[in-house]
Motif scaffolding. Structure first.
Motif, mmCIF file in Angstrom:
data_model
loop_
_atom_site.group_PDB
_atom_site.id
_atom_site.type_symbol
_atom_site.label_atom_id
_atom_site.label_comp_id
_atom_site.label_asym_id
_atom_site.label_seq_id
_atom_site.Cartn_x
_atom_site.Cartn_y
_atom_site.Cartn_z
ATOM 1 N N GLU A 31 13.072 0.589 12.897
ATOM 2 C CA GLU A 31 12.160 0.642 11.749
ATOM 3 C C GLU A 31 11.774 2.087 11.419
ATOM 4 O OE1 GLU A 31 11.260 -2.076 10.070
ATOM 5 O OE2 GLU A 31 9.623 -1.310 8.853
ATOM 6 N N ILE A 32 11.413 2.846 12.442
ATOM 7 C CA ILE A 32 10.968 4.219 12.206
ATOM 8 C C ILE A 32 12.136 5.119 11.824
ATOM 9 C CG2 ILE A 32 9.953 6.254 13.311
ATOM 10 C CD1 ILE A 32 8.042 4.292 14.749
ATOM 11 N N VAL A 33 13.301 5.000 12.485
ATOM 12 C CA VAL A 33 14.473 5.823 12.138
ATOM 13 C C VAL A 33 14.893 5.541 10.704
ATOM 14 C CG1 VAL A 33 16.940 6.184 12.582
ATOM 15 C CG2 VAL A 33 15.308 6.205 14.481
ATOM 16 N N GLN A 34 14.959 4.277 10.321
ATOM 17 C CA GLN A 34 15.402 3.965 8.959
ATOM 18 C C GLN A 34 14.353 4.362 7.925
ATOM 19 O OE1 GLN A 34 17.003 -0.063 9.216
ATOM 20 N NE2 GLN A 34 19.003 0.816 9.651
ATOM 21 N N GLU A 35 13.087 4.359 8.293
ATOM 22 C CA GLU A 35 12.059 4.839 7.379
ATOM 23 C C GLU A 35 12.238 6.341 7.122
ATOM 24 O OE1 GLU A 35 7.618 5.112 8.410
ATOM 25 O OE2 GLU A 35 7.816 3.210 7.331
ATOM 26 N N LYS A 36 12.639 7.073 8.152
ATOM 27 C CA LYS A 36 12.808 8.527 8.028
ATOM 28 C C LYS A 36 14.149 8.923 7.419
ATOM 29 C CE LYS A 36 9.830 9.701 11.915
ATOM 30 N NZ LYS A 36 9.099 10.941 11.872
ATOM 31 N N PHE A 37 15.249 8.177 7.730
ATOM 32 C CA PHE A 37 16.592 8.579 7.341
ATOM 33 C C PHE A 37 17.236 7.698 6.285
ATOM 34 C CE2 PHE A 37 17.525 11.859 10.427
ATOM 35 C CZ PHE A 37 16.638 11.600 11.456
ATOM 36 N N LYS B 292 0.821 -1.219 0.000
ATOM 37 C CA LYS B 292 0.000 0.000 0.000
ATOM 38 C C LYS B 292 0.854 1.269 0.000
ATOM 39 C CE LYS B 292 -4.158 -2.001 1.709
ATOM 40 N NZ LYS B 292 -5.035 -1.937 0.586
ATOM 41 N N GLY B 293 2.177 1.118 0.188
ATOM 42 C CA GLY B 293 3.068 2.269 0.171
ATOM 43 C C GLY B 293 2.844 3.239 1.327
ATOM 44 N N LEU B 294 2.467 2.704 2.485
ATOM 45 C CA LEU B 294 2.194 3.548 3.647
ATOM 46 C C LEU B 294 3.356 3.533 4.632
ATOM 47 C CD1 LEU B 294 -1.495 2.419 4.316
ATOM 48 C CD2 LEU B 294 -0.741 4.599 3.332
ATOM 49 N N SER B 295 3.542 4.640 5.327
ATOM 50 C CA SER B 295 4.533 4.699 6.408
ATOM 51 C C SER B 295 3.841 4.314 7.712
ATOM 52 C CB SER B 295 5.105 6.117 6.532
ATOM 53 O OG SER B 295 4.115 7.005 7.037
ATOM 54 N N TRP B 296 4.656 4.061 8.759
ATOM 55 C CA TRP B 296 4.077 3.768 10.070
ATOM 56 C C TRP B 296 3.277 4.972 10.564
ATOM 57 C CZ3 TRP B 296 3.616 -1.034 10.958
ATOM 58 C CH2 TRP B 296 4.612 -1.949 10.626
ATOM 59 N N GLU B 297 3.752 6.186 10.296
ATOM 60 C CA GLU B 297 3.011 7.384 10.701
ATOM 61 C C GLU B 297 1.676 7.473 9.987
ATOM 62 O OE1 GLU B 297 4.960 11.169 10.940
ATOM 63 O OE2 GLU B 297 6.708 10.319 11.934
ATOM 64 N N ASP B 298 1.642 7.152 8.687
ATOM 65 C CA ASP B 298 0.381 7.151 7.938
ATOM 66 C C ASP B 298 -0.615 6.188 8.588
ATOM 67 O OD1 ASP B 298 1.506 8.825 5.955
ATOM 68 O OD2 ASP B 298 2.041 7.118 4.671
ATOM 69 N N SER C 298 -0.094 6.264 18.488
ATOM 70 C CA SER C 298 1.235 6.798 18.193
ATOM 71 C C SER C 298 1.958 5.839 17.244
ATOM 72 C CB SER C 298 2.054 6.974 19.472
ATOM 73 O OG SER C 298 2.679 5.765 19.847
ATOM 74 N N PRO C 299 2.809 6.383 16.377
ATOM 75 C CA PRO C 299 3.557 5.513 15.463
ATOM 76 C C PRO C 299 4.436 4.499 16.187
ATOM 77 C CG PRO C 299 3.696 7.783 14.732
ATOM 78 C CD PRO C 299 3.028 7.803 16.081
ATOM 79 N N VAL C 300 5.046 4.901 17.306
ATOM 80 C CA VAL C 300 5.926 3.979 18.036
ATOM 81 C C VAL C 300 5.123 2.810 18.595
ATOM 82 C CG1 VAL C 300 7.435 3.732 20.042
ATOM 83 C CG2 VAL C 300 7.672 5.719 18.547
ATOM 84 N N PHE C 301 4.000 3.104 19.241
ATOM 85 C CA PHE C 301 3.217 2.020 19.833
ATOM 86 C C PHE C 301 2.621 1.115 18.755
ATOM 87 C CE2 PHE C 301 -0.413 -0.169 21.506
ATOM 88 C CZ PHE C 301 0.143 -0.757 22.628
#
Length: 146
Positions: free
Chosen positions: A101-107, A17-23, A31-34
């Motif tokens: 997962e979240i850091v590598q998605e962002k950076f 679906k091409g979605l990020s955890w934040e999406d 929250s994206p982390v939880f």
């Protein structure tokens, strides 16, 4: 369905679906982390959030049931004995893969420096019990190709 099988199905759906955890977290209302930690199998979701997640990603009924099951929060490392230090061990075990997962998605693919790094510890007064606020700030170091 095991938590590992559940995570595999969630990751495949997320990618397709091409979605990020934040999406996804925004659509689920967590929250994206939880949310990420639950999707990786280290936390569980309540029925309402689980249903929203499955609707957003088009997931099976097996995922709906499995993500609501309480996880076994274990990992294989030596266990620190000091209670304060142990809490960080526990936090890393439960949220480490989520943070990666979240850091590598962002950076991108890389790590956070522990050399070009700062750590701030603050106290936040709260009538329900004072809070410990810990901020880690490290330079992102991308892996290089050669």
């Amino acid at each position: 369905m095991t938590k590992i099988e559940m995570t595999e199905e969630i990751i495949l759906a997320k990618k397709s679906k091409g979605l990020s955890w934040e999406d996804i977290a925004g659509k689920v209302g967590l929250s994206p982390v939880f949310l990420t930690s639950a999707c990786l199998g280290t936390n569980s979701l309540k029925p309402k959030a689980a249903t929203k997640l499955c609707k957003v990603l088009g997931l099976s009924g097996d995922v709906l049931a499995t993500i609501q099951e309480y996880p076994m929060k274990t990992w294989d490392f030596g266990i620190p004995q000091d209670p304060f230090v142990y809490r960080f061990y526990e936090i890393t075990g439960v949220y480490g893969e989520t943070m990666k997962e979240i850091v590598q998605e962002k950076f991108g693919d890389g790590i956070m420096s522990a050399i070009d790094f700062s750590l701030d510890i603050d106290k936040e007064e709260d009538p329900k019990g004072d809070r410990v606020v810990i901020t880690m700030n490290g330079k992102f170091l991308p892996y290089k190709s050669w």
